[in-house]
Design a protein around this motif. Structure first.
Motif, PDB file in Angstrom:
ATOM      1  N   GLY A 130       0.873  -1.252  -0.069  1.00  0.00           N
ATOM      2  CA  GLY A 130      -0.048  -0.064  -0.006  1.00  0.00           C
ATOM      3  C   GLY A 130       0.701   1.442  -0.055  1.00  0.00           C
ATOM      4  N   ASN A 131       1.859   1.195   0.118  1.00  0.00           N
ATOM      5  CA  ASN A 131       2.949   2.423   0.193  1.00  0.00           C
ATOM      6  C   ASN A 131       3.678   2.667  -1.118  1.00  0.00           C
ATOM      7  N   HIS A 132       4.070   3.915  -1.498  1.00  0.00           N
ATOM      8  CA  HIS A 132       4.669   4.092  -2.524  1.00  0.00           C
ATOM      9  C   HIS A 132       6.170   4.313  -2.071  1.00  0.00           C
ATOM     10  N   VAL A 133       7.151   4.121  -3.013  1.00  0.00           N
ATOM     11  CA  VAL A 133       8.579   4.318  -2.554  1.00  0.00           C
ATOM     12  C   VAL A 133       8.683   5.703  -2.759  1.00  0.00           C
ATOM     13  N   VAL A 134       9.113   6.753  -1.985  1.00  0.00           N
ATOM     14  CA  VAL A 134       9.358   8.169  -2.220  1.00  0.00           C
ATOM     15  C   VAL A 134      10.740   8.490  -1.845  1.00  0.00           C
ATOM     16  N   TYR A 135      11.516   9.261  -2.907  1.00  0.00           N
ATOM     17  CA  TYR A 135      13.121   9.653  -2.643  1.00  0.00           C
ATOM     18  C   TYR A 135      12.797  11.042  -2.269  1.00  0.00           C
ATOM     19  N   LEU A 136      13.902  11.473  -1.163  1.00  0.00           N
ATOM     20  CA  LEU A 136      13.757  12.721  -0.850  1.00  0.00           C
ATOM     21  C   LEU A 136      15.096  13.232  -0.930  1.00  0.00           C
ATOM     22  N   HIS A 137      15.587  14.466  -1.535  1.00  0.00           N
ATOM     23  CA  HIS A 137      16.966  14.760  -1.437  1.00  0.00           C
ATOM     24  C   HIS A 137      17.153  16.421  -1.215  1.00  0.00           C
ATOM     25  N   TRP A 138      17.858  16.504  -0.135  1.00  0.00           N
ATOM     26  CA  TRP A 138      18.170  17.979   0.130  1.00  0.00           C
ATOM     27  C   TRP A 138      19.501  18.445  -0.432  1.00  0.00           C
ATOM     28  N   GLU A 139      19.151  19.272  -1.568  1.00  0.00           N
ATOM     29  CA  GLU A 139      20.208  19.801  -2.448  1.00  0.00           C
ATOM     30  C   GLU A 139      21.360  20.653  -1.643  1.00  0.00           C
ATOM     31  N   GLU A 140      22.468  20.430  -2.105  1.00  0.00           N
ATOM     32  CA  GLU A 140      23.515  21.080  -1.691  1.00  0.00           C
ATOM     33  C   GLU A 140      24.177  20.875  -0.566  1.00  0.00           C
ATOM     34  N   HIS A 141      23.530  19.439   0.140  1.00  0.00           N
ATOM     35  CA  HIS A 141      24.008  19.020   1.420  1.00  0.00           C
ATOM     36  C   HIS A 141      24.481  17.415   1.136  1.00  0.00           C
ATOM     37  N   LEU A 142      25.699  17.413   0.421  1.00  0.00           N
ATOM     38  CA  LEU A 142      25.876  15.925   0.228  1.00  0.00           C
ATOM     39  C   LEU A 142      26.709  14.936   1.328  1.00  0.00           C
ATOM     40  N   GLY A 143      26.688  15.843   2.453  1.00  0.00           N
ATOM     41  CA  GLY A 143      26.852  15.049   3.575  1.00  0.00           C
ATOM     42  C   GLY A 143      26.017  14.024   3.864  1.00  0.00           C
ATOM     43  N   PHE A 144      24.582  14.247   3.350  1.00  0.00           N
ATOM     44  CA  PHE A 144      23.721  13.027   3.189  1.00  0.00           C
ATOM     45  C   PHE A 144      24.010  12.441   1.728  1.00  0.00           C
ATOM     46  N   CYS A 145      24.621  11.215   1.634  1.00  0.00           N
ATOM     47  CA  CYS A 145      25.179  10.970   0.424  1.00  0.00           C
ATOM     48  C   CYS A 145      24.627  10.685  -0.633  1.00  0.00           C
ATOM     49  N   ALA A 146      23.112  10.623  -0.484  1.00  0.00           N
ATOM     50  CA  ALA A 146      22.282  10.106  -1.645  1.00  0.00           C
ATOM     51  C   ALA A 146      20.817  10.818  -1.205  1.00  0.00           C
ATOM     52  N   ALA A 147      19.914  10.646  -2.153  1.00  0.00           N
ATOM     53  CA  ALA A 147      18.469  11.038  -1.902  1.00  0.00           C
ATOM     54  C   ALA A 147      18.257   9.756  -0.951  1.00  0.00           C
ATOM     55  N   LEU A 148      17.166  10.098  -0.034  1.00  0.00           N
ATOM     56  CA  LEU A 148      16.667   9.150   0.820  1.00  0.00           C
ATOM     57  C   LEU A 148      15.480   8.218   0.557  1.00  0.00           C
ATOM     58  N   ALA A 149      15.186   7.068   0.868  1.00  0.00           N
ATOM     59  CA  ALA A 149      14.159   6.238   0.162  1.00  0.00           C
ATOM     60  C   ALA A 149      13.273   6.166   1.562  1.00  0.00           C
ATOM     61  N   PHE A 150      11.929   6.141   1.143  1.00  0.00           N
ATOM     62  CA  PHE A 150      11.038   5.942   2.411  1.00  0.00           C
ATOM     63  C   PHE A 150       9.824   5.367   1.875  1.00  0.00           C
ATOM     64  N   PRO A 151       9.326   4.179   2.325  1.00  0.00           N
ATOM     65  CA  PRO A 151       7.963   3.797   1.805  1.00  0.00           C
ATOM     66  C   PRO A 151       6.718   4.455   2.475  1.00  0.00           C
ATOM     67  N   LEU A 152       6.080   5.277   1.785  1.00  0.00           N
ATOM     68  CA  LEU A 152       5.040   6.269   2.386  1.00  0.00           C
ATOM     69  C   LEU A 152       3.564   5.805   1.819  1.00  0.00           C
ATOM     70  N   PRO A 153       2.793   6.125   2.640  1.00  0.00           N
ATOM     71  CA  PRO A 153       1.224   6.122   2.198  1.00  0.00           C
ATOM     72  C   PRO A 153       0.869   7.288   1.038  1.00  0.00           C
ATOM     73  N   PRO A 154       0.409   6.995   0.135  1.00  0.00           N
ATOM     74  CA  PRO A 154      -0.045   8.066  -0.853  1.00  0.00           C
ATOM     75  C   PRO A 154      -0.672   9.016  -0.274  1.00  0.00           C
ATOM     76  N   ALA A 155      -1.778   8.739   0.868  1.00  0.00           N
ATOM     77  CA  ALA A 155      -2.608   9.658   1.373  1.00  0.00           C
ATOM     78  C   ALA A 155      -1.935  10.545   2.403  1.00  0.00           C
ATOM     79  N   MET A 156      -0.743  10.458   2.708  1.00  0.00           N
ATOM     80  CA  MET A 156       0.138  11.185   3.831  1.00  0.00           C
ATOM     81  C   MET A 156       0.001  12.696   3.291  1.00  0.00           C
TER      82      MET A 156
END
Lengths: 507, 122
Positions: free
Chosen positions: B25-51
């Motif tokens: 029931g979740n979607h995989v959603v990737y989130l990325h804070w630009e210009e802050h590459l200490g976080f090495c990549a976009a982060l992946a989350f399984p999130l409900p579409p109704a969130m």
């Protein structure tokens, strides 16, 4: 009565009998039924007799050479164990490079064994078939000698105990694993080009030379010895790789575009896998041999350059994106090590921040990139550590569908921005880390839409549970021993005790 | 392009591993804070579409990015967002689905004035 003494057969004759002499034309079955994998890739071979054996090795000679090498290797291993060779290492941090080797590289030797066994059955030409069978045996020998050699370290250090299980499951080990899975699920000709040519011939020096010289520089005589033991096999494998490519290109001009596509693909896939070696050289060796940048310049730009000049007469070009890979050499190791630093909780080896001396070495080796982009990153994390807030990335990273590496690589020419590439296939979105990986995806979307991506598998509930701890247990990691920083690890504690005892003895 | 495979109907037998039905029931959603590459990549989350999109800003982002020294200085009213490459002005009350965030969508955000630790994009 005259006795005619039968002359002993020469090596050449024996080899001819072994190969050509043992082959036959099938009569009950069609040739295509006997060799069902031979045609679907589109490679055209008109005359297998034109195959020139690059080396003529008979089985008896093969066993004899290999047995001699084994005897020498095991004598060295015995003496290494008896003399507590592990205590002569430059520093305990070195061991982490060997953990990466055993979990990431040795299983590839086994995969290579299986791949060459398949090719050694399914190539219709008898000469290359026998050569592939011998390489298959070599690869099996390599994995065995590596396991035996490194088992010594398993007596003392963490992270060695479940290398095979981990290879099949752990997120970062899906990078080398999927590389070989991809090659082995291709047809026999693609496999031959992928592993025999692109990997063994073009890129192998970037894998073995750094690991073996690294071992030599850091007091690991055992690893150096299995390296030497494999070396004469490797040169045979390289000769086979170059012969295969020349043979395919000489047989039919229609083979060229197919082979070029494979060379492009497998160069890029190999480059991505070798990022682990880059990180090992620049960050994990206590005594450094050379930087990844220097190794790339010598073994790819120079050696590969003359190779492709030689192959230009067949119309083969330097692999696509070789220029991108060369430019990336200034960033690769830093981006990879940063990734393992922040996911240290999920790695089966230890991590650390480079010391100030090591940072100076990196500045010197990477004058255009290190101080500007990567030193500040490590300084930020050092400050956070000092405040007792060591940085852990607590979410899972987005992965590339093709190379399966977290999408950490930056836009060519713009090291401040991640490169995002996407493709659509049958209504689904697929993400790739680079133009190289996207081209590979677009070439065979059916294949890569089946990628087993560790992050997505965790979300689907296929990896032992939903928490990090569940997943790490499913990986069979010993939490608190195999993972986390070098400082405070049981490995470090043991090493410190050994060094303290040695000082007491020395008075 | 034709599939290169031994089996003729190979393409029809392919099982897409990451299709949306496999994610409970979740979607995989990737989130990325630009210009802050200490976080090495976009982060992946399984999130409900109704969130609601607001939950991304109030819960997920602070939990996973909050440790960065720049985080406290973010001016949320000035943040620039893209969803799969399209500029958006999010409505915190509306759901992810209503914003067009689908399975394997990429959400990137830029925080004006903040360029990472000492401006290094880290």
């Amino acid at each position: 009565m005259t006795m005619v003494a039968k002359a002993k057969l020469g090596l050449k004759q024996r080899y001819a009998l072994l190969t050509r002499g043992l082959d036959w034309e099938p009569s009950y079955q069609s040739k295509s039924a006997v060799y069902p994998y031979a045609e679907f890739e589109g490679i055209k071979i008109h005359d297998w007799s034109k195959w020139e054996d690059p080396f003529r090795l008979t089985m008896d000679a093969y066993w004899k050479y290999q047995a001699e090498k084994e005897r020498k290797l095991y004598a060295v291993l015995d003496s290494f164990a008896q003399n507590n060779g592990q205590m002569g290492l430059s520093d305990v941090r070195y061991i982490n490079a060997i953990k990466l080797f055993l979990t990431g590289v040795s299983p590839l030797e086994y995969q290579a064994h299986r791949g060459f066994a398949h090719v050694g059955r399914h190539i219709p030409g008898v000469g290359p078939r026998v050569a592939a069978q011998m390489q298959s045996l070599d690869e099996l020998r390599h994995v065995q000698t590596q396991i035996h050699t490194l088992s010594h370290y398993n007596k003392f250090f963490d992270g060695f105990h479940e290398w095979q299980h981990m290879h099949d499951r752990v997120w970062y080990l899906s990078v080398p694993k999927s590389f070989f899975d991809d090659a082995r699920t291709a047809g026999p000709f693609e496999y031959f080009i992928a592993i025999g040519f692109a990997f063994e011939y073009v890129l192998t020096n970037l894998l073995f030379v750094p690991f073996m010289s690294g071992a030599a520089y850091n007091g690991d005589l055992a690893t150096v010895t299995f390296g030497f033991s494999a070396q004469s096999d490797e040169s045979r494998h390289m000769t086979l790789g170059i012969e295969v490519i020349k043979f395919l290109l000489e047989q039919d001009p229609d083979n060229l575009p197919i082979v070029q596509k494979w060379v492009d693909k497998w160069f890029w896939r190999g480059h991505r896998v070798l990022g682990l070696v880059a990180m090992m050289m620049d960050y994990m060796l206590p005594k450094k041999i050379m930087s990844w940048r220097e190794a790339w310049d010598i073994y790819f730009t120079e050696a590969g350059g003359s190779l492709f000049e030689d192959l230009a007469r067949y119309g083969l070009k330097v692999p696509k994106y070789a220029d991108v890979a060369t430019a990336e050499a200034d960033h690769l190791s830093h981006q990879n090590w940063s990734t393992f630093y922040q996911y240290t909780q999920a790695a089966a080896f230890h991590t650390w921040l480079p010391t100030p001396q090591e940072m100076d070495w990196l500045s010197e080796k990477y004058p255009t990139t290190f101080d500007k982009h990567y030193r500040p990153r490590y300084e930020m994390w050092a400050e956070m550590e000092k405040e007792g807030k060591r940085f852990y990335n607590n979410a899972l990273p987005q992965l590339c569908t093709v190379c399966q590496i977290p999408m950490v690589y930056t836009e060519p020419g713009d090291p401040g921005t991640i490169a995002f590439r996407t493709s659509q296939h049958k209504g689904e979105t697929y993400h790739c880390c680079s133009d190289g990986c996207k081209d590979i995806f677009d070439g065979e979307p059916e294949k890569y839409s089946q990628s087993w991506l560790p992050v997505h598998q965790i979300f689907q509930g296929n990896c032992g549970g939903a928490s990090v701890e569940d997943v790490l247990k499913w990986y069979r990691m010993n939490l608190g021993a195999d993972n986390l920083d070098q400082a405070g690890s049981p490995d470090q504690k043991l090493w410190n005790e050994w060094m303290a005892a040695r000082q007491r003895v020395a008075g | 392009m034709a599939v290169v495979a031994l089996e003729k109907d190979y393409a029809d037998k392919v099982e897409v591993r990451d299709r949306v039905e496999n994610f409970h029931g979740n979607h995989v959603v990737y989130l990325h804070w630009e210009e802050h590459l200490g976080f090495c990549a976009a982060l992946a989350f399984p999130l409900p579409p109704a969130m609601p999109f607001g939950a991304l800003i109030q819960e997920i982002i602070p939990t996973y990015y909050g440790m960065h020294p720049d985080f406290a200085s973010i001016d949320w009213s000035a943040v620039r967002w893209t969803i799969d490459g399209k500029e958006v002005t999010p409505d915190p009350a509306k759901s992810l689905a209503e914003h067009g965030v689908g399975h394997k969508s990429l959400v990137r955000f830029w925080t004006p004035g903040l360029h990472g630790f000492k401006g290094s994009h880290s």
